[in-house]
Design a protein around this motif. Structure first.
Motif, PDB file in Angstrom:
ATOM      1  N   ARG A  80       0.870  -1.173   0.000  1.00 45.72           N
ATOM      2  CA  ARG A  80       0.000   0.000   0.000  1.00 45.72           C
ATOM      3  C   ARG A  80       0.905   1.220   0.000  1.00 45.72           C
ATOM      4  NH1 ARG A  80      -2.800   3.870   3.061  1.00 45.72           N
ATOM      5  NH2 ARG A  80      -4.975   4.120   2.383  1.00 45.72           N
ATOM      6  N   ARG A 100      -0.298  14.106  -9.272  1.00 47.06           N
ATOM      7  CA  ARG A 100      -0.995  13.528 -10.422  1.00 47.06           C
ATOM      8  C   ARG A 100       0.007  12.844 -11.358  1.00 47.06           C
ATOM      9  NH1 ARG A 100      -3.809  16.846 -15.375  1.00 47.06           N
ATOM     10  NH2 ARG A 100      -5.038  15.160 -16.249  1.00 47.06           N
ATOM     11  N   ALA A 103       1.245   9.672  -9.781  1.00 46.93           N
ATOM     12  CA  ALA A 103       0.238   8.613  -9.901  1.00 46.93           C
ATOM     13  C   ALA A 103       0.283   7.981 -11.294  1.00 46.93           C
ATOM     14  CB  ALA A 103      -1.150   9.176  -9.612  1.00 46.93           C
ATOM     15  N   ARG A 104       0.473   8.812 -12.305  1.00 49.85           N
ATOM     16  CA  ARG A 104       0.583   8.291 -13.668  1.00 49.85           C
ATOM     17  C   ARG A 104       1.815   7.402 -13.811  1.00 49.85           C
ATOM     18  NH1 ARG A 104      -0.683  13.899 -17.003  1.00 49.85           N
ATOM     19  NH2 ARG A 104      -2.974  13.703 -17.070  1.00 49.85           N
ATOM     20  N   ALA A 106       3.271   5.770 -11.408  1.00 46.22           N
ATOM     21  CA  ALA A 106       3.006   4.549 -10.649  1.00 46.22           C
ATOM     22  C   ALA A 106       2.239   3.541 -11.503  1.00 46.22           C
ATOM     23  CB  ALA A 106       2.213   4.883  -9.385  1.00 46.22           C
ATOM     24  N   ASN A 107       1.294   4.032 -12.269  1.00 39.96           N
ATOM     25  CA  ASN A 107       0.519   3.132 -13.132  1.00 39.96           C
ATOM     26  C   ASN A 107       1.401   2.431 -14.143  1.00 39.96           C
ATOM     27  OD1 ASN A 107      -1.839   3.834 -11.808  1.00 39.96           O
ATOM     28  ND2 ASN A 107      -2.419   5.405 -13.285  1.00 39.96           N
ATOM     29  N   PHE A 111       1.455  -0.319 -10.226  1.00 42.57           N
ATOM     30  CA  PHE A 111       0.803  -0.130  -8.934  1.00 42.57           C
ATOM     31  C   PHE A 111       0.088   1.205  -8.928  1.00 42.57           C
ATOM     32  CE2 PHE A 111       4.764   2.107  -8.336  1.00 42.57           C
ATOM     33  CZ  PHE A 111       4.493   3.111  -7.412  1.00 42.57           C
ATOM     34  N   THR A 112      -0.748   1.416  -7.928  1.00 42.85           N
ATOM     35  CA  THR A 112      -1.480   2.673  -7.800  1.00 42.85           C
ATOM     36  C   THR A 112      -1.181   3.307  -6.448  1.00 42.85           C
ATOM     37  OG1 THR A 112      -3.420   1.560  -6.879  1.00 42.85           O
ATOM     38  CG2 THR A 112      -3.372   1.866  -9.267  1.00 42.85           C
ATOM     39  N   LEU A 113      -1.316   4.621  -6.393  1.00 43.17           N
ATOM     40  CA  LEU A 113      -1.171   5.322  -5.118  1.00 43.17           C
ATOM     41  C   LEU A 113      -2.473   5.184  -4.339  1.00 43.17           C
ATOM     42  CD1 LEU A 113       0.650   8.650  -6.085  1.00 43.17           C
ATOM     43  CD2 LEU A 113       1.640   6.566  -5.104  1.00 43.17           C
ATOM     44  N   GLU A 116      -2.908  10.345  -1.452  1.00 40.17           N
ATOM     45  CA  GLU A 116      -2.021  11.459  -1.784  1.00 40.17           C
ATOM     46  C   GLU A 116      -2.286  12.605  -0.809  1.00 40.17           C
ATOM     47  OE1 GLU A 116      -3.040  12.441  -5.775  1.00 40.17           O
ATOM     48  OE2 GLU A 116      -2.964  10.354  -6.440  1.00 40.17           O
ATOM     49  N   ARG A 162      -7.867   8.985   2.343  1.00 39.79           N
ATOM     50  CA  ARG A 162      -7.220   9.860   1.376  1.00 39.79           C
ATOM     51  C   ARG A 162      -7.048  11.270   1.935  1.00 39.79           C
ATOM     52  NH1 ARG A 162     -10.220   8.650  -4.440  1.00 39.79           N
ATOM     53  NH2 ARG A 162      -9.048   6.771  -4.974  1.00 39.79           N
TER      54      ARG A 162
END
Length: 293
Positions: A80, A100, A103-104, A106-107, A111-113, A116, A162
């Protein structure tokens, strides 16, 4: 929940935040630069925190070393992962677009954040004049106000919630996209100049940023003490015949400028004489493990 907090810093803001978060999760924060030296990066913790500053937010916002670190992290998709971005200007304009973009990225790494968060702390070049609307500029006041932000973030991390107004903030960055695109062109032009590259250079910003150390200067006050080399998180400085030499893989963190005891190092991104580091952080806290202060 077992957690590990990683940070990248040049002047201490992110280390101060990482310490606060690590105290809640347990353990000590770890420098991203130190962790990255042990490739691939591994941890048994099930929750990973990334604390980083927003650099050139209109262009990208995420320090290059943070992307390299995440790319080197073994089995990160099973963790996580949350991120905290610090900035010196308005968070919605600086930290949110950086998150942002993270996060992109990470994709692209599978994986995803999970969450944030943003924190406003003093700008490490103290250059507030370019901000067109009123903003607090007193460092002590900004730091004092950040404490409640950090407490709230720690609470949200523990409860796996979040950051505040997550979707509204994301919507704002989408609306601002055309403006960011225009500002990015200006930023790239400036990077070419600082990297001593021609105006028609084909290098993109990821290639230009490491070369901008060509515009860092050293004056006659330099004593050759080598502290600039020891605090540089990416070992981008060597002292040769009593003078620092930059090796062109700069992260633009300002550490060399900030921590020089003689004030002899001048980073192009700082108005001459501007000095700031977080009051709870000292040079010895930033020295690489093999380079004691």
């Amino acid at each position: 929940m077992t957690g590990r907090v990683y940070y990248f810093t040049g002047t201490g803001n992110c280390l101060a935040v990482a310490r606060a978060v690590a105290s809640v999760l347990g353990g000590q924060p770890v420098s991203i630069a130190t962790a990255l030296a042990n490739h691939p990066v591994r941890t048994d913790a099930d929750t990973i925190g990334i604390v980083f500053p927003a650099y050139l937010s209109a262009l990208h916002g995420v320090p290059l070393i943070v992307e390299r670190f995440l790319a080197a992290f073994e089995d990160i998709a099973s963790k996580r992962v949350f991120a905290i971005c610090t900035c010196g200007g308005y968070e919605i304009v600086n930290a949110v677009p950086a998150l942002r973009n993270l996060a992109r990225f990470a994709n692209t790494q599978g994986f995803t954040l999970a969450a944030e968060y943003t924190v406003r702390l003093p700008m490490n070049n103290l250059d507030y004049e370019h901000i067109p609307v009123p903003i607090e500029t007193d460092s002590a006041t900004i730091i004092s106000r950040s404490e409640s932000q950090i407490d709230d973030i720690c609470d949200r991390i523990v409860r796996k919630r979040r950051g505040k107004r997550h979707f509204a903030r994301r919507f704002f960055t989408v609306v601002m996209t055309p403006m960011y695109a225009a500002m990015a062109k200006v930023s790239v032009k400036a990077l070419r100049q600082m990297a001593h590259e021609p105006a028609d250079s084909p290098l993109d910003f990821r290639e230009l940023i490491p070369l901008t150390d060509r515009s860092i200067s050293v004056d006659e006050a330099c004593t050759g003490c080598g502290l600039c080399a020891r605090v540089c998180p990416v070992a981008n400085i060597q002292v040769v015949e009593g003078r620092p030499i930059w090796l062109h893989h700069c992260e633009m963190c300002f550490a060399c400028d900030e921590w020089c005891p003689q004030g002899a190092v001048h980073h192009w991104g700082r108005p001459n004489g501007a000095k700031y580091h977080h009051p709870k952080v000292k040079a010895k806290d930033l020295c690489r493990p093999e380079s004691p202060a």
